[in-house]
Design a protein around this motif. Structure first.
Motif, PDB file in Angstrom:
ATOM      1  N   ASP A 122       0.669  -0.893   0.105  1.00 21.13           N
ATOM      2  CA  ASP A 122       0.034  -0.245  -0.321  1.00 21.13           C
ATOM      3  C   ASP A 122       0.884   1.103   0.318  1.00 21.13           C
ATOM      4  OD1 ASP A 122      -2.112  -2.157  -0.113  1.00 21.13           O
ATOM      5  OD2 ASP A 122      -2.518  -1.346   2.279  1.00 21.13           O
ATOM      6  N   PHE A 123       2.144   1.213   0.533  1.00 24.56           N
ATOM      7  CA  PHE A 123       2.605   2.233   1.061  1.00 24.56           C
ATOM      8  C   PHE A 123       4.183   2.217  -0.396  1.00 24.56           C
ATOM      9  CE2 PHE A 123       2.642   0.374   4.846  1.00 24.56           C
ATOM     10  CZ  PHE A 123       5.004   0.417   4.763  1.00 24.56           C
ATOM     11  N   PHE A 124       5.210   3.430  -0.223  1.00 27.62           N
ATOM     12  CA  PHE A 124       6.556   2.636  -0.264  1.00 27.62           C
ATOM     13  C   PHE A 124       7.361   4.190   0.717  1.00 27.62           C
ATOM     14  CE2 PHE A 124       5.759   5.784  -3.800  1.00 27.62           C
ATOM     15  CZ  PHE A 124       7.193   6.433  -3.370  1.00 27.62           C
ATOM     16  N   VAL A 125       8.539   3.600   1.517  1.00 32.29           N
ATOM     17  CA  VAL A 125       8.953   5.317   1.873  1.00 32.29           C
ATOM     18  C   VAL A 125      10.605   5.769   1.156  1.00 32.29           C
ATOM     19  CG1 VAL A 125      10.003   5.756   4.231  1.00 32.29           C
ATOM     20  CG2 VAL A 125       7.861   4.049   3.637  1.00 32.29           C
ATOM     21  N   LEU A 126      10.707   6.676   1.325  1.00 30.16           N
ATOM     22  CA  LEU A 126      11.739   8.009   0.570  1.00 30.16           C
ATOM     23  C   LEU A 126      12.307   8.040   2.071  1.00 30.16           C
ATOM     24  CD1 LEU A 126      10.139   9.259  -2.519  1.00 30.16           C
ATOM     25  CD2 LEU A 126      11.298   7.676  -2.592  1.00 30.16           C
ATOM     26  N   ALA A 127      13.718   8.143   1.814  1.00 31.22           N
ATOM     27  CA  ALA A 127      14.821   9.018   2.801  1.00 31.22           C
ATOM     28  C   ALA A 127      14.985   9.489   2.048  1.00 31.22           C
ATOM     29  CB  ALA A 127      15.239   7.686   3.077  1.00 31.22           C
ATOM     30  N   LYS A 128      15.826  10.963   2.953  1.00 25.72           N
ATOM     31  CA  LYS A 128      16.599  12.170   1.823  1.00 25.72           C
ATOM     32  C   LYS A 128      16.962  12.556   3.194  1.00 25.72           C
ATOM     33  CE  LYS A 128      17.459  15.576  -0.849  1.00 25.72           C
ATOM     34  NZ  LYS A 128      18.808  15.368  -1.353  1.00 25.72           N
ATOM     35  N   SER A 129      18.243  13.536   2.616  1.00 24.01           N
ATOM     36  CA  SER A 129      19.072  13.296   3.889  1.00 24.01           C
ATOM     37  C   SER A 129      19.641  15.319   3.139  1.00 24.01           C
ATOM     38  CB  SER A 129      20.294  13.248   4.098  1.00 24.01           C
ATOM     39  OG  SER A 129      19.851  11.884   4.768  1.00 24.01           O
ATOM     40  N   GLY A 130      19.780  16.023   3.961  1.00 28.14           N
ATOM     41  CA  GLY A 130      19.985  17.138   2.931  1.00 28.14           C
ATOM     42  C   GLY A 130      19.887  18.227   4.145  1.00 28.14           C
ATOM     43  N   ARG A 131      20.265  19.616   3.219  1.00 32.74           N
ATOM     44  CA  ARG A 131      19.753  20.528   4.142  1.00 32.74           C
ATOM     45  C   ARG A 131      18.414  21.544   3.449  1.00 32.74           C
ATOM     46  NH1 ARG A 131      24.382  25.467   3.460  1.00 32.74           N
ATOM     47  NH2 ARG A 131      26.199  23.879   3.897  1.00 32.74           N
ATOM     48  N   ARG A 132      17.765  21.782   4.786  1.00 37.17           N
ATOM     49  CA  ARG A 132      16.725  21.726   5.188  1.00 37.17           C
ATOM     50  C   ARG A 132      15.678  22.903   3.521  1.00 37.17           C
ATOM     51  NH1 ARG A 132      12.776  23.799   8.699  1.00 37.17           N
ATOM     52  NH2 ARG A 132      13.700  23.474  10.605  1.00 37.17           N
ATOM     53  N   ASN A 133      16.845  23.650   2.935  1.00 35.60           N
ATOM     54  CA  ASN A 133      16.124  23.893   1.706  1.00 35.60           C
ATOM     55  C   ASN A 133      16.038  22.760   0.897  1.00 35.60           C
ATOM     56  OD1 ASN A 133      18.511  23.910   1.545  1.00 35.60           O
ATOM     57  ND2 ASN A 133      18.211  24.819  -0.316  1.00 35.60           N
ATOM     58  N   GLU A 134      16.718  20.938   0.778  1.00 31.94           N
ATOM     59  CA  GLU A 134      16.358  20.668  -0.572  1.00 31.94           C
ATOM     60  C   GLU A 134      15.639  19.892   0.311  1.00 31.94           C
ATOM     61  OE1 GLU A 134      21.571  19.742  -1.085  1.00 31.94           O
ATOM     62  OE2 GLU A 134      19.899  18.730   0.109  1.00 31.94           O
ATOM     63  N   ILE A 135      15.126  19.246   1.161  1.00 30.48           N
ATOM     64  CA  ILE A 135      13.560  18.695   2.293  1.00 30.48           C
ATOM     65  C   ILE A 135      12.257  19.118   1.431  1.00 30.48           C
ATOM     66  CG2 ILE A 135      12.758  17.502   4.248  1.00 30.48           C
ATOM     67  CD1 ILE A 135      15.724  17.010   5.302  1.00 30.48           C
ATOM     68  N   ASP A 136      12.823  20.596   1.538  1.00 28.10           N
ATOM     69  CA  ASP A 136      11.498  21.271   1.557  1.00 28.10           C
ATOM     70  C   ASP A 136      10.837  21.498   0.105  1.00 28.10           C
ATOM     71  OD1 ASP A 136      11.168  22.070   3.956  1.00 28.10           O
ATOM     72  OD2 ASP A 136      12.187  24.681   3.888  1.00 28.10           O
ATOM     73  N   GLU A 137      11.877  21.392  -0.857  1.00 27.23           N
ATOM     74  CA  GLU A 137      11.972  20.909  -2.463  1.00 27.23           C
ATOM     75  C   GLU A 137      11.290  20.059  -2.760  1.00 27.23           C
ATOM     76  OE1 GLU A 137      14.314  20.735  -5.956  1.00 27.23           O
ATOM     77  OE2 GLU A 137      15.222  22.728  -4.584  1.00 27.23           O
ATOM     78  N   MET A 138      11.672  19.435  -1.969  1.00 22.01           N
ATOM     79  CA  MET A 138      11.143  17.852  -2.703  1.00 22.01           C
ATOM     80  C   MET A 138       9.903  17.402  -1.665  1.00 22.01           C
ATOM     81  SD  MET A 138      12.699  14.125  -2.007  1.00 22.01           S
ATOM     82  CE  MET A 138      12.119  12.125  -2.077  1.00 22.01           C
ATOM     83  N   HIS A 139       9.313  17.694  -0.556  1.00 19.57           N
ATOM     84  CA  HIS A 139       7.913  18.208  -0.270  1.00 19.57           C
ATOM     85  C   HIS A 139       7.110  18.852  -0.851  1.00 19.57           C
ATOM     86  CE1 HIS A 139       5.225  19.441   2.921  1.00 19.57           C
ATOM     87  NE2 HIS A 139       5.724  17.801   3.006  1.00 19.57           N
ATOM     88  N   ASP A 140       7.960  19.569  -1.006  1.00 17.17           N
ATOM     89  CA  ASP A 140       6.840  20.595  -2.116  1.00 17.17           C
ATOM     90  C   ASP A 140       6.316  20.099  -3.950  1.00 17.17           C
ATOM     91  OD1 ASP A 140       6.851  23.085  -0.388  1.00 17.17           O
ATOM     92  OD2 ASP A 140       8.493  23.848  -1.600  1.00 17.17           O
ATOM     93  N   GLN A 141       7.353  18.872  -3.828  1.00 13.74           N
ATOM     94  CA  GLN A 141       7.308  18.504  -5.595  1.00 13.74           C
ATOM     95  C   GLN A 141       6.413  17.423  -5.444  1.00 13.74           C
ATOM     96  OE1 GLN A 141      11.523  17.515  -5.964  1.00 13.74           O
ATOM     97  NE2 GLN A 141      11.499  19.324  -7.700  1.00 13.74           N
ATOM     98  N   LEU A 142       6.532  16.762  -4.023  1.00 17.20           N
ATOM     99  CA  LEU A 142       5.893  15.521  -3.311  1.00 17.20           C
ATOM    100  C   LEU A 142       3.978  15.985  -3.511  1.00 17.20           C
ATOM    101  CD1 LEU A 142       8.653  13.393  -2.299  1.00 17.20           C
ATOM    102  CD2 LEU A 142       7.220  12.677  -4.589  1.00 17.20           C
ATOM    103  N   LYS A 143       4.091  16.740  -2.925  1.00 16.87           N
ATOM    104  CA  LYS A 143       2.897  17.048  -1.794  1.00 16.87           C
ATOM    105  C   LYS A 143       1.829  16.995  -3.038  1.00 16.87           C
ATOM    106  CE  LYS A 143       0.553  21.156   0.696  1.00 16.87           C
ATOM    107  NZ  LYS A 143       0.981  22.492   1.266  1.00 16.87           N
ATOM    108  N   PRO A 144       1.993  17.672  -4.594  1.00 14.10           N
ATOM    109  CA  PRO A 144       0.151  17.373  -4.968  1.00 14.10           C
ATOM    110  C   PRO A 144       0.403  15.793  -5.176  1.00 14.10           C
ATOM    111  CG  PRO A 144       1.838  18.773  -6.825  1.00 14.10           C
ATOM    112  CD  PRO A 144       2.528  18.162  -4.565  1.00 14.10           C
TER     113      PRO A 144
END
Length: 176
Positions: A122-144
């Motif tokens: 039913d789901f998959f889990v992604l892990a991302k390490s980096g600077r705050r802005n890199e994680i925020d950018e990925m969050h914004d891309q995945l949110k839709p």
């Protein structure tokens, strides 16, 4: 004075109640702790608090002075982002069908250098390490596409310059 990001490093004995007293110092000054991490340090028996705030240098200097007055605190330092090397980590839980049906999701994973931690029916889990802005950018891309769960760690950081905490402790113990 202008606000900026500061990383406060606090070396202390590992005692009950210290975190509460340290957070109270910020509370009294109405300064929000943006990120907090506590772990063992490079020194045996000494804990390291890594606290991130967005405030002025004057307020940060005052806070560090108050923190150092706590009996269990050995030493506290503050640094700007330019003076530190830091990372955060995040986990994203997303519906499994998107991994196979949405080419854009695969591109986001590849472009952001994220890792797939687990894949279930039913789901998959992604892990991302980096600077705050890199994680925020990925969050914004995945949110839709719909994020089922999201969690971010506190900042972990080391300074570019030497912090003489080990030498300070060695001198202290030699004097005893």
């Amino acid at each position: 004075m202008k606000k900026q990001w500061f990383t406060i490093s606090v070396y202390s004995e590992n005692n009950v109640g210290l975190l509460n007293r340290i957070s109270g110092i910020f509370l009294k000054r109405h300064i929000n702790i943006e990120s907090l991490n506590v772990s063992k340090s490079e020194i045996e028996g000494v804990s390291k608090f890594t606290i991130v705030v967005n405030t002025t240098e004057k307020w940060t200097r005052n806070i560090v002075g108050q923190i150092e007055k706590q009996i269990e605190v050995i030493k506290a330092y503050y640094h700007t982002d330019d003076e530190t090397i830091y990372q955060e980590s995040a986990l994203f839980k997303i519906s499994s069908d998107l991994l196979f049906d949405e080419r854009q999701i695969q591109n986001i994973i590849k472009d952001s250098a994220a890792q797939i931690v687990t894949v279930a029916r039913d789901f998959f889990v992604l892990a991302k390490s980096g600077r705050r802005n890199e994680i925020d950018e990925m969050h914004d891309q995945l949110k839709p596409f719909g994020i089922m769960q999201f969690v971010r760690s506190g900042r972990i950081a080391v300074t570019k310059s030497e912090m003489r905490i080990s030498a300070l402790l060695n001198e202290f113990y030699q004097d005893k």
